[in-house]
Design an enzyme around this catalytic site. Structure first.
Site, short mmCIF file in Angstrom:
data_model
loop_
_atom_site.label_atom_id
_atom_site.label_comp_id
_atom_site.label_asym_id
_atom_site.label_seq_id
_atom_site.Cartn_x
_atom_site.Cartn_y
_atom_site.Cartn_z
N ALA A 91 0.82 -1.00 0.09
CA ALA A 91 -0.31 -0.02 -0.17
C ALA A 91 0.56 0.68 -0.29
CB ALA A 91 -0.64 -0.35 1.10
N GLY A 108 0.23 -5.23 0.63
CA GLY A 108 -0.72 -5.32 -0.37
C GLY A 108 -0.37 -5.95 -1.87
N GLU A 132 -1.23 -8.81 -1.16
CA GLU A 132 -1.81 -9.71 -0.99
C GLU A 132 -3.25 -9.52 -2.36
OE1 GLU A 132 -2.49 -7.01 2.39
OE2 GLU A 132 -3.19 -8.39 3.09
N GLU A 167 4.45 -5.82 7.28
CA GLU A 167 2.93 -5.10 8.00
C GLU A 167 2.96 -4.29 9.93
OE1 GLU A 167 1.97 -7.07 5.79
OE2 GLU A 167 0.81 -6.32 4.77
N1 T1G Z 1 4.75 3.55 0.03
C1 T1G Z 1 4.89 4.64 -0.54
N2 T1G Z 1 6.37 5.62 -0.12
C2 T1G Z 1 7.02 3.54 0.07
C3 T1G Z 1 6.89 2.40 0.15
C4 T1G Z 1 5.63 2.68 0.30
N3 T1G Z 1 4.88 0.78 0.77
N4 T1G Z 1 7.88 2.18 0.41
C5 T1G Z 1 8.92 2.68 -0.13
N5 T1G Z 1 8.23 3.48 -0.67
C6 T1G Z 1 9.99 5.24 -1.29
C7 T1G Z 1 10.24 5.35 -0.33
O1 T1G Z 1 10.15 5.94 0.75
C8 T1G Z 1 11.58 6.20 -0.62
O2 T1G Z 1 11.57 7.26 -1.13
C9 T1G Z 1 11.38 5.16 -2.50
O3 T1G Z 1 10.10 4.88 -2.12
C10 T1G Z 1 12.75 3.94 -2.31
O4 T1G Z 1 12.38 3.51 -0.71
C11 T1G Z 1 -2.63 -3.06 2.81
C12 T1G Z 1 -1.91 -2.24 4.95
C13 T1G Z 1 10.26 -1.56 -1.20
C14 T1G Z 1 12.36 -2.62 -0.44
O5 T1G Z 1 6.15 -2.04 4.49
O6 T1G Z 1 10.80 -2.18 2.19
O7 T1G Z 1 0.77 -3.21 2.25
O8 T1G Z 1 13.08 8.79 -0.29
O9 T1G Z 1 14.68 3.42 -0.17
O10 T1G Z 1 15.83 0.28 -0.72
O11 T1G Z 1 -1.93 -5.07 3.73
O12 T1G Z 1 10.89 0.87 -0.15
O13 T1G Z 1 13.09 8.09 -2.91
O14 T1G Z 1 10.93 9.95 -1.51
O15 T1G Z 1 13.42 1.52 0.37
O16 T1G Z 1 14.96 0.14 -3.27
C15 T1G Z 1 4.12 -2.41 3.03
C16 T1G Z 1 8.42 -0.91 2.46
C17 T1G Z 1 3.41 -1.37 3.66
C18 T1G Z 1 7.02 -1.71 1.86
C19 T1G Z 1 12.80 -1.07 -1.72
N6 T1G Z 1 5.30 -2.35 2.00
N7 T1G Z 1 9.27 -0.13 1.55
O17 T1G Z 1 13.56 -0.57 -1.40
O18 T1G Z 1 13.84 1.76 -2.21
S1 T1G Z 1 1.41 -1.66 4.10
C20 T1G Z 1 5.88 -2.09 2.61
C21 T1G Z 1 10.44 -1.27 1.63
C22 T1G Z 1 1.09 -2.41 3.46
C23 T1G Z 1 -2.03 -4.06 2.77
C24 T1G Z 1 -0.87 -3.45 4.16
C25 T1G Z 1 11.41 -0.66 1.14
C26 T1G Z 1 10.76 -1.62 -0.84
P1 T1G Z 1 11.84 8.45 -1.40
P2 T1G Z 1 13.54 2.60 -0.44
P3 T1G Z 1 14.53 0.11 -1.72
#
Ligand code: T1G
Length: 711
Positions: A67, A106, A109, A129
């Site tokens: 998400a 997500g 999912e 999450e």
């Molecule tokens: N949403 C918005 N921005 C995100 C994002 C996300 N989920 N993930 C990363 N970014 C942005 C981050 O802030 C950075 O921004 C840029 O992308 C590059 O990230 C419904 C509720 C995917 C392994 O927790 O683990 O889904 O600084 O430097 O090293 O049930 O990002 O460039 O402006 O980390 O290559 C679940 C979190 C959400 C994934 C990539 N998903 N992200 O690593 O790049 S909750 C997460 C990561 C959800 C559902 C639930 C990592 C990555 P900027 P980065 P990276």
């Protein structure tokens, strides 16, 4: 701004297969526009009679990574993710997800809601999450148990740790694993289309996970419930104080005790409750604080591209030097370890080998990786051997004279463009820079012990450090897997300067009559990983004692750290002498209260004529230590030693065991409200009657403007 989702009605060489192409950089997060676009694309594809199947494919470096975390906290907009996944489920044509990169939250999912999943090797699947104080909110706690079983669901969801598709082959999550590796994405599309063609030729019925029964017989249901309870107990320890893992386990238990639609409703209810919680706000703040910290604020200067660092040197093969050398080797960088004597060098390299063996025994690293890392580490006693390295980190004895001598030597021996960094915790790096002819290339790289484990790296800019040097050090930190935070020079930089205020209050409370165990228990109860006095015993009380002796700017107050000082002066240095604030069993190293320490402190307090109190509450202990952090952090922001309040939080979350579900001292201050913080500090100022509790003007200013530290 082009639409992030496009329906391509005919795939290459497959007129009857459509592609839903998602292009929402940087991680194809499921923003509102993406969710809406997917639903519209499915509707359009359903109405096109030539289309018999649909592939969901992403541009960029990863399939959907979850998400859009940036949307949390705002008013959620339809279609919500569960509605999108319902739409996929109901589609009358098979939908195949083409997976690569990090398929998280997500994104995973959505893949599970598809009828089939194709992936390249190296793809990571995960439900992280709980690291954001959430639980999977779009069916993950119901679909994963159905396809992979309760135990894997509990393991993946409560840990939040992704797993590679190769590790999950036996669970039937991926229907076709392509031999190409993660980087070969185009191969992925071709193979997925081929896979889809075969599906259509075989006229295979769609496999919908949500329609798979989760019928466990009584015996299996009971076993699953026992497993859930075991995970509750484990999470209560491993994720102490966190609500999300417990909610996730409850939701997984519903997957085999409730009908699916009821369980899905419960999951959504738990998810919405978590999303609105202070813990999730704090953990989402922590996530972005660490990302933001990596971005240097260029005061008008042009951004620099970092220098490529291919070989480094570390000066000093002691505990810190050895750990730092391991950080570089772990990142695949050649490192030369320099010591003054062959004996110390041999000892240092043997100590590194021992730490790698211990890591191998614990399964953190395999033998091949140990050998690869050790092969990258070479030792020398001769500065001549450093003449080609790109960067040096000095981790020698913590006195200015020693460091200035080393930097002067390095300045003569290293190539002109080499960056020279100091790992000093306290000393003025501006003064070190002056000992060289390249002050613009001098920077602090302050690692935290154990350097090969702790994620925090304070990158300290002197008044001479140029942007190229700073950018290079920050990037090198990220390459080592560190959370790099840029700070400026002052005594203790950011983390240790604030930690001194935290320790000061712990010492004052000891002199006023609190015991070490009362103080430590209060702080552990509040959420810290360890109490301050147990930490002090572990690192050695004499380290701080020596630093205070060297610190010409230390407060002129005989009570300042007087409890720690009196123990050191009586040979009680902590664990290394089996006595400190506590006593330690010589065999087991088990810690226990020590009346002798308390007696020494009480006697000294009497000499200092400090009134003994019997009314010290846990709350007072917690507020005096934590509000001391907040107040000093506000001063640090005012002096621009740290650029952002969130940088200070990133430091405290990754260097000092601050509870992640409280977001860091500055986030915590905003959460409880600056009004309470300022009023309580003023109360301590009246109570203590000393200069330590002057409210930082920034706190007063933000309070007057009804603003927050972390906005
Ligand atoms: N949403 C918005 N921005 C995100 C994002 C996300 N989920 N993930 C990363 N970014 C942005 C981050 O802030 C950075 O921004 C840029 O992308 C590059 O990230 C419904 C509720 C995917 C392994 O927790 O683990 O889904 O600084 O430097 O090293 O049930 O990002 O460039 O402006 O980390 O290559 C679940 C979190 C959400 C994934 C990539 N998903 N992200 O690593 O790049 S909750 C997460 C990561 C959800 C559902 C639930 C990592 C990555 P900027 P980065 P990276």
């Amino acid at each position: 701004m082009t639409a992030p989702v496009l329906l391509i009605p005919t795939a290459p060489h497959a007129d009857n297969i459509a592609i839903i192409n998602i292009d929402n950089p940087p991680v194809n997060a499921l923003s509102h526009a993406v969710r809406q676009g997917v639903v519209e694309a499915i509707t359009e594809a359903e109405q096109n009679k030539n289309i018999e199947a649909i592939v969901i494919y992403c541009q960029g470096k990863t399939f959907i990574a979850g998400a859009d975390i940036k949307e949390f906290g705002k008013t959620p907009k339809e279609p919500h993710l569960p509605d999108v996944l319902q739409r996929i489920n109901q589609c009358n044509k098979p939908i195949i997800a083409a997976l690569f990169g990090s398929v998280l939250g997500g994104g995973f999912e959505l893949a599970l809601a598809c009828h089939y999943r194709v992936a390249v090797r190296g793809t990571k699947l995960g439900l992280p999450e709980v690291t954001l104080g959430l639980i999977p909110g779009a069916g993950g706690t119901q679909l994963l148990p159905r396809i992979a079983g309760v135990k894997l669901a509990l393991t993946m969801i409560t840990s939040g740790k992704p797993q590679k598709v190769e590790q999950l082959e036996d669970y039937g999550i991926i229907d076709f694993l392509i031999s190409a590796n993660n980087s070969n994405k185009d191969h992925l599309l071709t193979e997925t289309i081929l896979f889809t063609k075969q599906l259509l030729e075989k006229n295979q019925t769609s496999k919908i996970i949500s329609q798979q029964p989760m019928a466990l017989n009584d015996e299996k249901k009971q076993a699953a419930q026992v497993l859930c309870q075991q995970f509750r107990d484990k999470s209560a320890k491993k994720s102490r104080g966190q609500q999300a893992p417990q909610s996730a386990i409850n939701s997984i238990e519903n997957s085999f005790t409730l009908p699916l639609n009821e369980a899905m409703e419960k999951e959504r209810e738990y998810f919405v409750a978590c999303r609105g919680s202070a813990q999730s706000r704090a953990m989402r703040h922590a996530f972005f604080a660490e990302k933001t910290a990596a971005k240097l604020i260029h005061s008008g200067e042009i951004k620099s591209t970092p220098t490529e660092i291919e070989s480094v040197a570390v000066i000093g093969a002691g505990t810190m030097g050895g750990g730092i050398a391991m950080c570089f080797a772990n990142a695949g960088i050649n490192v030369t370890l320099l010591e003054m004597s062959q004996n110390n060098l041999t000892k240092g390299i043997n100590a590194i080998a021992k730490r790698y063996q211990q890591a191998e025994k614990r399964g953190i690293i395999n033998n091949q990786q140990v050998n690869q890392c050790m092969a990258l580490i070479t030792g020398t006693c001769d500065y001549q051997d450093l003449d080609q390295v790109d960067l040096v980190v000095e981790a020698a004895f913590e006195t200015m004279a020693v460091k200035q001598q080393i930097f002067s030597q390095l300045d003569k021996m290293c190539k002109p463009e080499a960056i020279l960094a100091s790992n000093t915790s306290y000393l003025d790096i501006d003064e070190i820079a002056k000992a060289t002819r390249r002050p613009e290339k001098i920077v602090g790289m302050h690692f935290f012990s154990p350097a090969n484990i702790m994620k925090l790296l304070e990158v300290v800019a002197t008044k001479y450090t140029d942007t190229q040097t700073l950018t290079t050090a920050m990037t090198l930190g990220k390459k080592m897997g560190k959370i790099s935070v840029a700070v400026k020079v002052c005594y203790g930089f950011v983390g240790n300067r604030m930690y001194a205020c935290y320790g000061r209050e712990a010492n004052m409370l000891l002199l006023e009559g609190a015991t070490p165990q009362q103080i430590d228990n209060a702080m552990v109860q509040w959420g810290m990983a360890m109490g301050p006095l147990a930490v002090n015993d572990m690192s050695g009380i004499d380290i701080g004692y020596q630093a205070r002796k060297e610190n010409t700017a230390r407060p002129d107050d005989p009570c300042y750290f007087a409890a720690a000082d009196i123990l050191v002066e009586h040979g009680r240095l902590g664990q290394k002498t089996n006595v400190g604030f506590y006593q330690y069993d010589e065999q087991t190293n088990k810690r226990s209260p020590d009346d002798a320490a308390i007696k020494l402190i009480r006697t000294h307090a009497a000499k200092l004529e400090i009134k003994q109190r019997s009314d010290i509450s846990d709350e007072e202990i917690q507020q005096r230590l934590i509000f001391a952090l907040i107040n000093e952090g506000a001063y640090i922001l005012e002096e621009n030693i740290a650029s952002r309040a969130s940088d200070i939080d990133a430091i405290w979350l990754n260097g000092y065991g601050f509870p992640r579900y409280l977001g860091g001292p500055m986030c915590y201050a905003d959460e409880i409200g600056l009004e309470k913080v300022v009023a309580t500090i003023k109360k301590f100022q009246r109570q203590a009657g000393n200069t330590y509790w002057q409210v930082a003007p920034l706190l007063e200013k933000l309070l007057a403007q009804d603003k927050k530290l972390t906005q």
